[in-house]
Design an enzyme around this catalytic site. Structure first.
Site, PDB file in Angstrom:
ATOM      1  N   PRO A 153      15.861   6.740  16.681  1.00 23.84           N
ATOM      2  CA  PRO A 153      14.739   7.661  16.880  1.00 23.84           C
ATOM      3  C   PRO A 153      14.185   8.149  15.548  1.00 23.84           C
ATOM      4  O   PRO A 153      14.933   8.403  14.603  1.00 23.84           O
ATOM      5  CB  PRO A 153      15.370   8.807  17.674  1.00 23.84           C
ATOM      6  CG  PRO A 153      16.584   8.221  18.316  1.00 23.84           C
ATOM      7  CD  PRO A 153      17.081   7.191  17.356  1.00 23.84           C
ATOM      8  N   GLU A 154      12.862   8.290  15.503  1.00 21.71           N
ATOM      9  CA  GLU A 154      12.232   8.806  14.290  1.00 21.71           C
ATOM     10  C   GLU A 154      12.112  10.325  14.392  1.00 21.71           C
ATOM     11  O   GLU A 154      12.416  10.929  15.424  1.00 21.71           O
ATOM     12  CB  GLU A 154      10.887   8.119  14.071  1.00 21.71           C
ATOM     13  CG  GLU A 154      11.038   6.607  14.063  1.00 21.71           C
ATOM     14  CD  GLU A 154      10.017   5.866  13.225  1.00 21.71           C
ATOM     15  OE1 GLU A 154       9.336   6.475  12.385  1.00 21.71           O
ATOM     16  OE2 GLU A 154       9.917   4.632  13.396  1.00 21.71           O
ATOM     17  N   LYS A 196      15.897  13.241  10.840  1.00 19.98           N
ATOM     18  CA  LYS A 196      16.526  12.657  12.029  1.00 19.98           C
ATOM     19  C   LYS A 196      17.779  13.423  12.449  1.00 19.98           C
ATOM     20  O   LYS A 196      18.623  12.887  13.170  1.00 19.98           O
ATOM     21  CB  LYS A 196      16.855  11.186  11.754  1.00 19.98           C
ATOM     22  CG  LYS A 196      15.613  10.355  11.414  1.00 19.98           C
ATOM     23  CD  LYS A 196      15.958   8.901  11.150  1.00 19.98           C
ATOM     24  CE  LYS A 196      14.714   8.101  10.794  1.00 19.98           C
ATOM     25  NZ  LYS A 196      14.984   6.665  10.590  1.00 19.98           N
ATOM     26  N   ASN A 254      10.994   3.146  10.774  1.00 18.70           N
ATOM     27  CA  ASN A 254      10.351   1.852  10.591  1.00 18.70           C
ATOM     28  C   ASN A 254       8.916   1.822  11.111  1.00 18.70           C
ATOM     29  O   ASN A 254       8.051   1.163  10.539  1.00 18.70           O
ATOM     30  CB  ASN A 254      11.178   0.765  11.291  1.00 18.70           C
ATOM     31  CG  ASN A 254      11.089  -0.563  10.583  1.00 18.70           C
ATOM     32  OD1 ASN A 254      10.635  -0.641   9.447  1.00 18.70           O
ATOM     33  ND2 ASN A 254      11.503  -1.624  11.253  1.00 18.70           N
ATOM     34  N   ARG A 298      16.002  -3.809   7.394  1.00 18.33           N
ATOM     35  CA  ARG A 298      15.095  -3.488   8.484  1.00 18.33           C
ATOM     36  C   ARG A 298      13.899  -4.431   8.437  1.00 18.33           C
ATOM     37  O   ARG A 298      13.532  -4.962   7.388  1.00 18.33           O
ATOM     38  CB  ARG A 298      14.584  -2.038   8.368  1.00 18.33           C
ATOM     39  CG  ARG A 298      15.667  -0.994   8.390  1.00 18.33           C
ATOM     40  CD  ARG A 298      16.445  -0.957   9.702  1.00 18.33           C
ATOM     41  NE  ARG A 298      15.596  -0.661  10.830  1.00 18.33           N
ATOM     42  CZ  ARG A 298      15.242   0.580  11.203  1.00 18.33           C
ATOM     43  NH1 ARG A 298      15.670   1.610  10.508  1.00 18.33           N
ATOM     44  NH2 ARG A 298      14.491   0.762  12.259  1.00 18.33           N
TER      45      ARG A 298
END
Length: 269
Positions: free
Chosen positions: A2-3, A52, A162, A258
């Site tokens: 989760p961002e 986060k 991301n 990533r």
């Protein structure tokens, strides 16, 4: 993972449901049982997010620190409570609702000083009123690392993941491998202000939307995005598809473990 907008949204929900009330805290799974027992019956004072990370504040210098990691989730429901399903690390029960936490990377009881130490290791969060973007700029402006890598470094900038990384670079036409020290203050200030607006919108609606009005499906006639992440985006998870602006095929590659997405034409540098 989760961002940051997800954690701020959770902080708002938990504050609304539990703040100012005595709560029951338990650990059906058992891994948080000792700390849960020490907290049960205490007043849930407030919830805050930084990047986060989520923090539940109780009296007597007690703070629960949660980092969801890749697999952590909270689920909320109205009373009455149900039997635990799956591995519930922490359950919080308030006067009208309850929430279960499953699969976090971290769920620990800290003192306020220890919680401040966790926050002290994080960069400024675009969603916090106390954020100082100059702190991030001082790190970025001296770095030879790519701006794409720097934006994902939580010690430099907290909460950006991301999706926001890929999208904000596209929105400002920045080639992802541009060294931080070559970015320039003006472009950094545009990135920061855009993140503040985009991420705040993410808190409000619960998903990430980054496409400007003129490129929305209802304007261009294209089909809406179909993806479990939801939201209209320019490049994230659109590898091999045409750019919504210029039609060039979106590219992808790996960077610091990533996936990276960009348009080679719109982000030519």
């Amino acid at each position: 993972m989760p961002e940051g907008h997800t954690l701020h949204r959770l902080a708002g929900v938990h504050g609304e449901l539990f703040a100012g009330h005595e709560v029951e805290v338990s650990s059906p799974q058992g891994r948080f049982a000792g700390s849960a027992s020490a907290l049960s019956g205490a007043v849930f004072e407030k919830a805050e997010a930084h990047g986060k990370h989520l923090f539940h504040f109780y009296g007597d210098d007690r703070v629960v620190h949660v980092h969801l990691g890749l697999y952590g989730t909270f689920t909320e429901a109205e009373l009455p409570v149900l039997e635990p399903r799956g591995q519930v690390r922490m359950r919080v029960v308030g006067p009208t609702h309850w929430t279960d936490l499953r699969g976090p990377t971290s769920c620990e009881l800290l003192t306020a000083e220890e919680a401040d130490a966790v926050r002290g290791k994080l960069g400024p969060d675009p969603l916090r009123a106390d954020a100082d973007p100059e702190r991030a700029w001082q790190r970025i402006s001296r770095s030879r690392s790519s701006v794409a890598a720097l934006l994902m470094d939580q010690k430099i900038l907290a909460g950006v993941g991301n999706v926001y990384r890929a999208e904000v670079l596209f929105r400002h036409g920045i080639e992802p491998m541009t060294p931080g020290r070559s970015l320039g203050r003006e472009r950094w200030e545009l990135i920061w202000s855009d993140l503040v607006e985009l991420m705040a919108d993410g808190v409000r609606v619960g998903r990430i939307d980054t496409v400007r009005d003129e490129h929305l499906p209802e304007v261009t006639g294209r089909a809406p995005r179909q993806d479990r992440h939801g939201g209209e985006v320019y490049v994230y998870r659109r590898a091999g598809m045409p750019c919504l602006v210029c039609g060039t095929e979106i590219r992808t590659g790996d960077l610091v473990g990533r996936k990276l997405y960009w348009c080679p034409t719109c982000q030519a540098g």
